[in-house]
Scaffold this motif. Structure first.
Motif, PDB file in Angstrom:
ATOM      1  N   ALA A 550     -26.741  65.262  28.432  1.00 10.53           N
ATOM      2  CA  ALA A 550     -25.607  64.346  28.528  1.00 10.53           C
ATOM      3  C   ALA A 550     -25.410  63.574  27.239  1.00 10.53           C
ATOM      4  O   ALA A 550     -24.275  63.321  26.813  1.00 10.53           O
ATOM      5  CB  ALA A 550     -25.826  63.380  29.691  1.00 10.53           C
ATOM      6  N   GLN A 551     -26.518  63.176  26.596  1.00  8.80           N
ATOM      7  CA  GLN A 551     -26.430  62.427  25.342  1.00  8.80           C
ATOM      8  C   GLN A 551     -25.954  63.310  24.189  1.00  8.80           C
ATOM      9  O   GLN A 551     -25.191  62.868  23.325  1.00  8.80           O
ATOM     10  CB  GLN A 551     -27.794  61.820  24.990  1.00  8.80           C
ATOM     11  N   SER A 552     -26.406  64.558  24.205  1.00  7.52           N
ATOM     12  CA  SER A 552     -26.067  65.446  23.082  1.00  7.52           C
ATOM     13  C   SER A 552     -24.608  65.875  23.117  1.00  7.52           C
ATOM     14  O   SER A 552     -23.979  66.073  22.069  1.00  7.52           O
ATOM     15  CB  SER A 552     -26.974  66.688  23.101  1.00  7.52           C
ATOM     16  N   VAL A 553     -24.055  66.003  24.309  1.00  6.37           N
ATOM     17  CA  VAL A 553     -22.679  66.471  24.446  1.00  6.37           C
ATOM     18  C   VAL A 553     -21.689  65.317  24.316  1.00  6.37           C
ATOM     19  O   VAL A 553     -20.593  65.472  23.784  1.00  6.37           O
ATOM     20  CB  VAL A 553     -22.488  67.196  25.786  1.00  6.37           C
ATOM     21  N   ASN A 554     -22.076  64.140  24.819  1.00  5.82           N
ATOM     22  CA  ASN A 554     -21.162  62.997  24.852  1.00  5.82           C
ATOM     23  C   ASN A 554     -21.658  61.894  23.910  1.00  5.82           C
ATOM     24  O   ASN A 554     -22.852  61.765  23.635  1.00  5.82           O
ATOM     25  CB  ASN A 554     -21.069  62.432  26.274  1.00  5.82           C
ATOM     26  N   ASN A 555     -20.716  61.102  23.426  1.00  3.58           N
ATOM     27  CA  ASN A 555     -21.047  59.950  22.590  1.00  3.58           C
ATOM     28  C   ASN A 555     -21.472  58.820  23.522  1.00  3.58           C
ATOM     29  O   ASN A 555     -20.723  57.886  23.793  1.00  3.58           O
ATOM     30  CB  ASN A 555     -19.825  59.549  21.753  1.00  3.58           C
ATOM     31  N   PHE A 556     -22.699  58.930  23.990  1.00  3.88           N
ATOM     32  CA  PHE A 556     -23.120  58.101  25.126  1.00  3.88           C
ATOM     33  C   PHE A 556     -24.633  57.984  25.118  1.00  3.88           C
ATOM     34  O   PHE A 556     -25.342  58.987  24.921  1.00  3.88           O
ATOM     35  CB  PHE A 556     -22.626  58.792  26.411  1.00  3.88           C
ATOM     36  N   MET A 557     -25.150  56.739  25.317  1.00  2.00           N
ATOM     37  CA  MET A 557     -26.598  56.530  25.320  1.00  2.00           C
ATOM     38  C   MET A 557     -27.074  56.386  26.779  1.00  2.00           C
ATOM     39  O   MET A 557     -26.544  55.585  27.532  1.00  2.00           O
ATOM     40  CB  MET A 557     -26.956  55.269  24.539  1.00  2.00           C
ATOM     41  N   LYS A 589     -16.934  60.147  33.117  1.00  2.00           N
ATOM     42  CA  LYS A 589     -15.506  60.359  33.329  1.00  2.00           C
ATOM     43  C   LYS A 589     -14.722  59.059  33.460  1.00  2.00           C
ATOM     44  O   LYS A 589     -13.602  58.935  32.946  1.00  2.00           O
ATOM     45  CB  LYS A 589     -15.295  61.190  34.591  1.00  2.00           C
ATOM     46  N   TYR A 590     -15.278  58.071  34.186  1.00  2.00           N
ATOM     47  CA  TYR A 590     -14.444  56.926  34.580  1.00  2.00           C
ATOM     48  C   TYR A 590     -14.906  55.560  34.085  1.00  2.00           C
ATOM     49  O   TYR A 590     -14.107  54.626  34.021  1.00  2.00           O
ATOM     50  CB  TYR A 590     -14.367  56.849  36.121  1.00  2.00           C
ATOM     51  N   ALA A 591     -16.178  55.411  33.728  1.00  2.00           N
ATOM     52  CA  ALA A 591     -16.692  54.060  33.504  1.00  2.00           C
ATOM     53  C   ALA A 591     -16.338  53.484  32.147  1.00  2.00           C
ATOM     54  O   ALA A 591     -16.332  52.266  31.963  1.00  2.00           O
ATOM     55  CB  ALA A 591     -18.209  54.055  33.694  1.00  2.00           C
ATOM     56  N   ASN A 592     -16.077  54.390  31.167  1.00  2.00           N
ATOM     57  CA  ASN A 592     -15.842  53.922  29.794  1.00  2.00           C
ATOM     58  C   ASN A 592     -17.016  53.075  29.319  1.00  2.00           C
ATOM     59  O   ASN A 592     -16.847  52.000  28.734  1.00  2.00           O
ATOM     60  CB  ASN A 592     -14.538  53.121  29.731  1.00  2.00           C
ATOM     61  N   ALA A 593     -18.218  53.574  29.649  1.00  2.00           N
ATOM     62  CA  ALA A 593     -19.437  52.827  29.336  1.00  2.00           C
ATOM     63  C   ALA A 593     -20.027  53.302  28.019  1.00  2.00           C
ATOM     64  O   ALA A 593     -19.774  54.421  27.565  1.00  2.00           O
ATOM     65  CB  ALA A 593     -20.452  53.019  30.454  1.00  2.00           C
ATOM     66  N   ILE A 594     -20.828  52.438  27.438  1.00  2.00           N
ATOM     67  CA  ILE A 594     -21.529  52.769  26.188  1.00  2.00           C
ATOM     68  C   ILE A 594     -22.933  53.261  26.510  1.00  2.00           C
ATOM     69  O   ILE A 594     -23.445  54.174  25.855  1.00  2.00           O
ATOM     70  CB  ILE A 594     -21.595  51.536  25.266  1.00  2.00           C
ATOM     71  N   ALA A 595     -23.537  52.662  27.538  1.00  2.00           N
ATOM     72  CA  ALA A 595     -24.928  53.010  27.846  1.00  2.00           C
ATOM     73  C   ALA A 595     -25.147  53.037  29.369  1.00  2.00           C
ATOM     74  O   ALA A 595     -24.421  52.408  30.133  1.00  2.00           O
ATOM     75  CB  ALA A 595     -25.885  52.016  27.208  1.00  2.00           C
ATOM     76  N   SER A 596     -26.211  53.752  29.747  1.00  2.00           N
ATOM     77  CA  SER A 596     -26.592  53.849  31.158  1.00  2.00           C
ATOM     78  C   SER A 596     -28.101  53.993  31.251  1.00  2.00           C
ATOM     79  O   SER A 596     -28.741  54.476  30.295  1.00  2.00           O
ATOM     80  CB  SER A 596     -25.890  55.053  31.806  1.00  2.00           C
ATOM     81  N   LYS A 597     -28.646  53.586  32.388  1.00  2.00           N
ATOM     82  CA  LYS A 597     -30.100  53.671  32.565  1.00  2.00           C
ATOM     83  C   LYS A 597     -30.401  54.181  33.983  1.00  2.00           C
ATOM     84  O   LYS A 597     -29.832  53.720  34.964  1.00  2.00           O
ATOM     85  CB  LYS A 597     -30.740  52.302  32.366  1.00  2.00           C
ATOM     86  N   ILE A 598     -31.351  55.120  34.029  1.00  2.00           N
ATOM     87  CA  ILE A 598     -31.812  55.665  35.311  1.00  2.00           C
ATOM     88  C   ILE A 598     -33.250  55.206  35.523  1.00  2.00           C
ATOM     89  O   ILE A 598     -34.091  55.398  34.631  1.00  2.00           O
ATOM     90  CB  ILE A 598     -31.737  57.195  35.327  1.00  2.00           C
ATOM     91  N   THR A 599     -33.525  54.617  36.754  1.00  2.00           N
ATOM     92  CA  THR A 599     -34.880  54.150  37.067  1.00  2.00           C
ATOM     93  C   THR A 599     -35.302  54.751  38.408  1.00  2.00           C
ATOM     94  O   THR A 599     -34.573  54.654  39.398  1.00  2.00           O
ATOM     95  CB  THR A 599     -34.944  52.617  37.166  1.00  2.00           C
ATOM     96  N   ILE A 600     -36.484  55.382  38.386  1.00  2.00           N
ATOM     97  CA  ILE A 600     -37.075  55.885  39.638  1.00  2.00           C
ATOM     98  C   ILE A 600     -38.461  55.266  39.775  1.00  2.00           C
ATOM     99  O   ILE A 600     -39.295  55.396  38.864  1.00  2.00           O
ATOM    100  CB  ILE A 600     -37.184  57.419  39.657  1.00  2.00           C
ATOM    101  N   SER A 601     -38.710  54.567  40.915  1.00  2.00           N
ATOM    102  CA  SER A 601     -40.015  53.953  41.161  1.00  2.00           C
ATOM    103  C   SER A 601     -40.368  54.163  42.636  1.00  2.00           C
ATOM    104  O   SER A 601     -39.539  54.621  43.424  1.00  2.00           O
ATOM    105  CB  SER A 601     -39.992  52.458  40.826  1.00  2.00           C
ATOM    106  N   GLU A 602     -41.564  53.804  42.961  1.00  2.00           N
ATOM    107  CA  GLU A 602     -41.976  53.966  44.358  1.00  2.00           C
ATOM    108  C   GLU A 602     -42.840  52.795  44.805  1.00  2.00           C
ATOM    109  O   GLU A 602     -43.571  52.198  44.017  1.00  2.00           O
ATOM    110  CB  GLU A 602     -42.700  55.286  44.558  1.00  2.00           C
ATOM    111  N   SER A 603     -42.717  52.457  46.085  1.00  2.00           N
ATOM    112  CA  SER A 603     -43.576  51.451  46.718  1.00  2.00           C
ATOM    113  C   SER A 603     -44.403  52.176  47.770  1.00  2.00           C
ATOM    114  O   SER A 603     -44.439  53.409  47.814  1.00  2.00           O
ATOM    115  CB  SER A 603     -42.730  50.338  47.340  1.00  2.00           C
ATOM    116  N   LYS A 604     -45.044  51.395  48.646  1.00  2.00           N
ATOM    117  CA  LYS A 604     -45.928  52.010  49.632  1.00  2.00           C
ATOM    118  C   LYS A 604     -45.177  52.954  50.574  1.00  2.00           C
ATOM    119  O   LYS A 604     -45.673  54.040  50.915  1.00  2.00           O
ATOM    120  CB  LYS A 604     -46.619  50.913  50.447  1.00  2.00           C
ATOM    121  N   ASN A 605     -43.959  52.550  50.983  1.00  2.00           N
ATOM    122  CA  ASN A 605     -43.241  53.313  52.006  1.00  2.00           C
ATOM    123  C   ASN A 605     -41.937  53.941  51.522  1.00  2.00           C
ATOM    124  O   ASN A 605     -41.326  54.720  52.264  1.00  2.00           O
ATOM    125  CB  ASN A 605     -42.917  52.413  53.205  1.00  2.00           C
ATOM    126  N   LYS A 606     -41.496  53.602  50.311  1.00  2.00           N
ATOM    127  CA  LYS A 606     -40.170  54.044  49.883  1.00  2.00           C
ATOM    128  C   LYS A 606     -40.150  54.544  48.442  1.00  2.00           C
ATOM    129  O   LYS A 606     -40.995  54.177  47.619  1.00  2.00           O
ATOM    130  CB  LYS A 606     -39.162  52.897  50.027  1.00  2.00           C
TER     131      LYS A 606
END
Length: 664
Positions: A550-557, A589-606
């Motif tokens: 996604a970063q390599s194709v789009n001007n997007f961090m 496509k729609y946000a006109n954003a400069i940057a985005s962040k993905i976070t995956i974490s876990e707790s005891k049950n979720k």
């Protein structure tokens, strides 16, 4: 339909239980019901039990034969048949030595081996025996044994009630009017507990006798009439005749002009009734003889005397013998015949005095006085008059009359107060019952509402699980189809294009570039349809490849932080990948954003997933309700399909998508 039927059943059962509990509250006014025997009596016992068979000559031989046969086999049955015969013998005032010895022997040998309530008839029989002899003290001792026992059922309550009647009768005859009325009222209480109409009539008959002795004739007549009504309801003709006979005595003392008519109608009524009671016949006939003597119809009186005498001698009861002797003496006095005054003075009077039988004593003093007057012995007549007055004062003077009335009124007031208290308790219990039923109904309604709510929740949960299962299966099938198509594009179309490229003889840079571009587009489509190597490298590495591409194709961090070690199934991880892929696509496509962040974490049950951007944001509700929200709905439905929940928050500072997935 079945759901509502179940609710009604639950409600009905609950109300039924509530009613049962409410109706089983203890009451002070216990009513004992007569239990109908379900067992079948053997033929001999059934024959002995029938009233009409008692008059037959073979009744007692049949009894003794049957009794001896069962005595060693079944003591309880032997007691039962003894009770049946005792009742008939006592009613007929038959106290022959053989039967009395039979009762005594049974009492001495077997009474302690069976329940007390099954042997109360022995006390009753001996009470009647000594009553008949005029030995009231001994009769009282037997009756007191009966009333000292505990009431446990209909039969014991009946026996105790009749014992109180006997106590009243004995005390009445020995001049204890206060005890007589006291015991009468206790008898009435017990008879009412078993709704024993005949017994209630016996109490009224006794009360009438007490009022008669106290010279209160209006009250006596009132109670005799009440007794007659009870006996008629109980279809007890013998006691109807006894009450009518007693009522005639009132008319005699009160000089009532209807006396003779009453006596004659009673006599005729008895003869037409078909009654077989010899004891009752003696009383009715002696009353009729007395009426004839008052009318100076001596010949008719003598005829009836001769007719009834064999019956009197056959019965041979102390009471009936005295009753007959008195009427014969009255006849002899009117017919100027001598009477056996020596026997009366030397035998009868001492016996009556010894046993305190003042009622009978008064009658014999009257006979002796009339005899003395007939003979012109006025001095002796005066002496007997003095004795007569003294006896009358002992049992029926004005003070006693007032005392009886006072005791009766006290009892009636006590009964009224008792009824008031009972009514108040009944009202209180009814109010309590109503409150309990209201509470029960309310509780039942609450239970039904809770039950329906739970059923509804359960139904919704099942529907949700079914929808999730369907969506998950649909997505899995879709992924399988995507994988197949991606594989076909990558393995077939791409290889064909490469083969085509190598077949050209003249290779130009333009041709090569075009073919390479087509191959790259196909590979990109293939990767979008199904990530290459996903099943081998797993979720985290596949997301890193997605981010890099996604970063390599789009001007997007875009960055990704993943603290995730839980081993989800491959199909669930693939859906998480698709959710993140869809979110990144929407941002680009729609946000006109400069940057985005993905976070995956876990707790005891979720498992916690967050996708955040700094774009221009949007109205979440409005967008979800529009036709252009396919991507957002895709994220929401995929989350549900894997047991998760997606939440979307957006404003002018950007958008945050959070997803929580329960660990299985």
């Amino acid at each position: 339909m079945g759901f509502h039927t179940n609710n009604l059943k639950i409600f009905a059962v609950f109300i039924l239980l509530s009613t049962v509990f409410a109706c089983h509250e203890k009451s002070d006014n216990v009513i004992y019901e007569k239990k109908v025997s379900t067992g079948k009596l053997d033929a001999t016992f059934a024959w002995l039990d029938k009233e009409e068979n008692y008059a037959k000559a073979n009744y007692m031989p049949v009894f003794y034969d049957y009794y001896q046969k069962i005595l060693n086999k079944d003591i309880g049955q032997a007691a039962h048949v003894l009770e049946v015969v005792c009742s008939k013998k006592a009613r007929a005032r038959s106290f022959d030595k053989k039967f009395v010895n039979t009762i005594n022997t049974f009492s001495n040998r077997y009474r302690s081996k069976i329940p007390v309530k099954k042997t109360l008839f022995i006390n009753s029989y001996f009470t009647t025996l000594y009553n008949d002899k005029g030995d009231y003290k001994t009769a009282i001792s037997y009756a007191l044994k009966t009333v000292s026992t505990e009431v446990t059922d209909y039969d014991s309550c009946r026996d105790i009630a009749y014992a109180y009647c006997d106590l009243s009768f004995c005390n009445f005859n020995i001049g204890n009017q206060d005890l007589a009325i006291k015991y009468n009222m206790q008898a009435l209480t017990y008879f009412k507990k078993i709704n024993h109409i005949n017994g209630i009539g016996a109490v009224y008959n006794s009360l009438a006798g007490i009022y008669y002795t106290a010279n209160n004739y209006p009250e006596a007549e009132k109670y005799y009439d009440k007794a007659i009504d009870c006996f008629k309801k109980a279809k007890d003709l013998d006691n109807v005749f006894i009450a009518l006979y007693n009522k005639a005595a009132i008319y005699s003392n009160d000089n009532n002009k209807n006396l003779n008519a009453l006596v004659e109608s009673t006599y005729n009524y008895f003869n037409s009734s078909g009654s077989k009671s010899k004891d009752t016949k003696i009383s009715v006939y002696t009353s009729y003889i007395s009426s004839l003597l008052r009318q100076e119809k001596l010949k008719e009186a003598k005829k009836i005397i001769d007719e009834i005498e064999p019956v009197v001698r056959e019965v041979n009861s102390t009471q009936t013998n005295m009753e007959f002797d008195v009427i014969v003496a009255d006849y002899k006095l009117k017919n100027n015949e001598p009477i056996d005054t020596e026997k009366i003075r030397n035998t009868v009077i001492p016996y009556l005095v010894e046993n305190q039988n003042y009622q009978r004593l008064k009658i014999y003093y009257l006979i002796l006085k009339d005899d003395a007057v007939k003979r012109g012995d006025y001095k002796t007549a005066y002496e007997y008059e003095i004795n007569l007055v003294n006896v009358s004062l002992d049992i029926g003077n004005e003070a006693n009359s007032d005392k009886v009335i006072e005791l009766d009124k006290k009892y009636q007031n006590a009964e009224k107060e008792k009824k008031i208290v009972t009514q108040e308790r009944t009202i209180a219990k009814k109010n309590s019952t109503i409150a309990w039923l209201a509470f029960s109904i309310l509780a039942a309604l609450v239970i039904i509402v809770v039950y329906q709510s739970r059923q509804k929740q359960k139904k919704l949960k099942n529907e949700k699980q079914t929808a999730q299962t369907y969506t998950r299966q649909l997505l899995e099938k879709t992924e399988e189809e995507r994988k197949r198509i991606a594989s076909d594009l990558h393995d077939s179309v791409s290889h064909e294009l490469l083969s085509l490229k190598n077949m050209f003889d003249e290779k130009t840079s333009v041709t090569n570039t075009k073919i390479d571009a087509i191959i790259n587009d196909i590979r990109s489509i293939s990767r979008n349809l199904h990530p290459v190597m996903f099943d081998k490298i797993g979720l985290k590495d596949s997301i890193r490849q997605l981010v890099d591409r996604a970063q390599s194709v789009n001007n997007f961090m875009i960055t990704a932080e993943m603290d995730y070690e839980y081993d989800l199934t491959s199909s669930v991880e693939l859906q998480i990948y698709r959710i993140i892929q869809e979110a990144i696509s929407n941002i680009i496509k729609y946000a006109n954003a400069i940057a985005s962040k993905i976070t995956i974490s876990e707790s005891k049950n979720k498992i916690h997933i967050e996708i955040k951007d700094n774009g221009q944001g949007f109205d979440v509700d409005e967008t979800l309700n529009s036709s252009a929200a396919f991507g957002l709905h895709n994220i929401i439905e995929r989350s549900r399909a894997i047991g998760g929940e997606a939440k979307i928050f957006s404003d002018k500072n950007g958008t945050i998508i959070t997803i929580e997935i329960k660990k299985q």
